[in-house]
Design a protein around this motif. Structure first.
Motif, short mmCIF file in Angstrom:
data_model
loop_
_atom_site.label_atom_id
_atom_site.label_comp_id
_atom_site.label_asym_id
_atom_site.label_seq_id
_atom_site.Cartn_x
_atom_site.Cartn_y
_atom_site.Cartn_z
N ARG A 5 72.70 -18.72 -0.57
CA ARG A 5 71.94 -19.79 -1.23
C ARG A 5 70.98 -20.46 -0.25
O ARG A 5 69.82 -20.72 -0.57
CB ARG A 5 72.90 -20.81 -1.84
N GLN B 271 66.60 -17.05 -9.97
CA GLN B 271 66.05 -17.43 -8.68
C GLN B 271 65.10 -16.35 -8.15
O GLN B 271 65.11 -15.20 -8.60
CB GLN B 271 67.19 -17.64 -7.67
N HIS C 223 63.18 -10.43 -8.96
CA HIS C 223 63.83 -11.73 -8.92
C HIS C 223 64.95 -11.86 -9.96
O HIS C 223 64.76 -11.52 -11.13
CB HIS C 223 62.79 -12.83 -9.12
N VAL D 64 67.97 -18.22 0.50
CA VAL D 64 66.94 -18.29 -0.55
C VAL D 64 66.10 -19.55 -0.36
O VAL D 64 64.85 -19.49 -0.36
CB VAL D 64 67.60 -18.29 -1.94
N GLU D 65 66.75 -20.68 -0.18
CA GLU D 65 66.03 -21.95 -0.03
C GLU D 65 65.14 -21.93 1.21
O GLU D 65 63.97 -22.35 1.15
CB GLU D 65 67.04 -23.09 0.06
#
Length: 297
Positions: free
Chosen positions: A105, A152, A16, A108-109
């Motif tokens: 992004r 993240q 990560h 990832v979410e």
């Protein structure tokens, strides 16, 4: 001094927050890294996105199958997505750095919201050589990925084929990444590691540790491998702790075997050893170029 070792990660240790560069010069090295990276992500319960360029996405699936993985379940569940650069980086027909960063992004979410433990992505970057509009944004994109993934539950390996990217471009894109994938060793022991690597975008042999009478044969073998590489060969001595005369003699012999027009560059060697080479007269070998530690190679 920050050494290459300080910024290199073994592929199994990429985790990560990591955004690392893979520069490779043969298909076997690419396969080794990709297979390990993708399978480790699946083992850890992460969602994996792979963006293929030169070959069909099925090649990556064949690699996984050959390593004992059946990718069908992960593909069916969406835990593994293998697609093309055209459908990823170039979805709109051109490259938009900020749009691609926004896509990552969201990935990832969405991965975390779906219950995955993280997200990892790896992309083959050869598409950047095809004159696609927006390619000039690639360095900015690489920098932005580092910013977005920091802290993240996400990681990325960007793949650059050294047979296609020139040294200057390879060096520039490598510098955009905080880290790099450690290559497979040519030799490893408690006191010495010999690794293929890249120095300023040029293929190099890194010598890490001590070369004494017990390791001379190993160094000679690694040099023999390096002589098969095209063009000049660089031997990076920045992490060398000690080398005896037998080791230096192995360098001189390898240089003497270089074909006409090619050179063996021994760089970042301790000044004292440079003096020894000069005293013995090995520096008169036309194909041997020696640079002292701290000098510009």
């Amino acid at each position: 001094m920050i050494t290459q070792t300080d910024r290199e990660l073994r592929v199994h240790d990429v985790g990560h927050g990591d955004h690392v560069c893979l520069a490779y010069a043969d298909d076997a090295e690419q396969r080794r890294v990709v297979t390990a990276y993708v399978s480790a992500g699946l083992e850890r319960g992460e969602r994996v996105l792979y963006l293929a360029d030169q070959d069909a996405p099925g090649r990556v699936l064949d690699w996984l199958a050959s390593a004992g993985w059946d990718p069908r379940r992960a593909l069916a569940s969406g835990g593994l997505v293998v697609t093309t650069a055209e459908e990823g980086y170039l979805a709109d027909g051109s490259f938009d750095a900020e749009a691609m960063v926004a896509t990552l992004r969201r990935e990832v979410e969405d991965s975390l919201a779906a219950g995955y433990r993280g997200f990892r992505v790896s992309g083959e970057m050869g598409w950047a050589l095809r004159g696609v509009p927006g390619t000039e944004q690639l360095e900015r994109y690489e920098t932005r990925v580092t910013e977005v993934f920091a802290g993240q539950a996400a990681s990325a390996i960007c793949q650059y084929d050294a047979r296609r990217f020139g040294p200057d471009a390879l060096d520039a894109f490598d510098r955009c990444h905080p880290g790099a994938v450690e290559p497979a060793e040519l030799y490893g022991s408690a006191g010495l590691r010999l690794l293929p690597s890249f120095r300023a975008g040029r293929r190099a042999l890194r010598v890490v540790g001590t070369v004494d009478y017990r390791a001379t044969e190993a160094l000679a073998g690694a040099l023999e491998t390096a002589l098969q590489w095209p063009g000049d060969v660089w031997v990076d001595m920045s992490e060398l702790e000690f080398i005896d005369l037998a080791g230096v003699r192995a360098l001189a012999r390898a240089a003497g075997r270089m074909p006409a027009g090619r050179r063996l560059h021994v760089v970042d060697l301790a000044p004292l050893m440079c003096q020894v080479i000069s005293m013995v007269g090995w520096d008169e070998t036309p194909s041997l170029v020696v640079s002292a530690r701290g000098a510009t190679a």
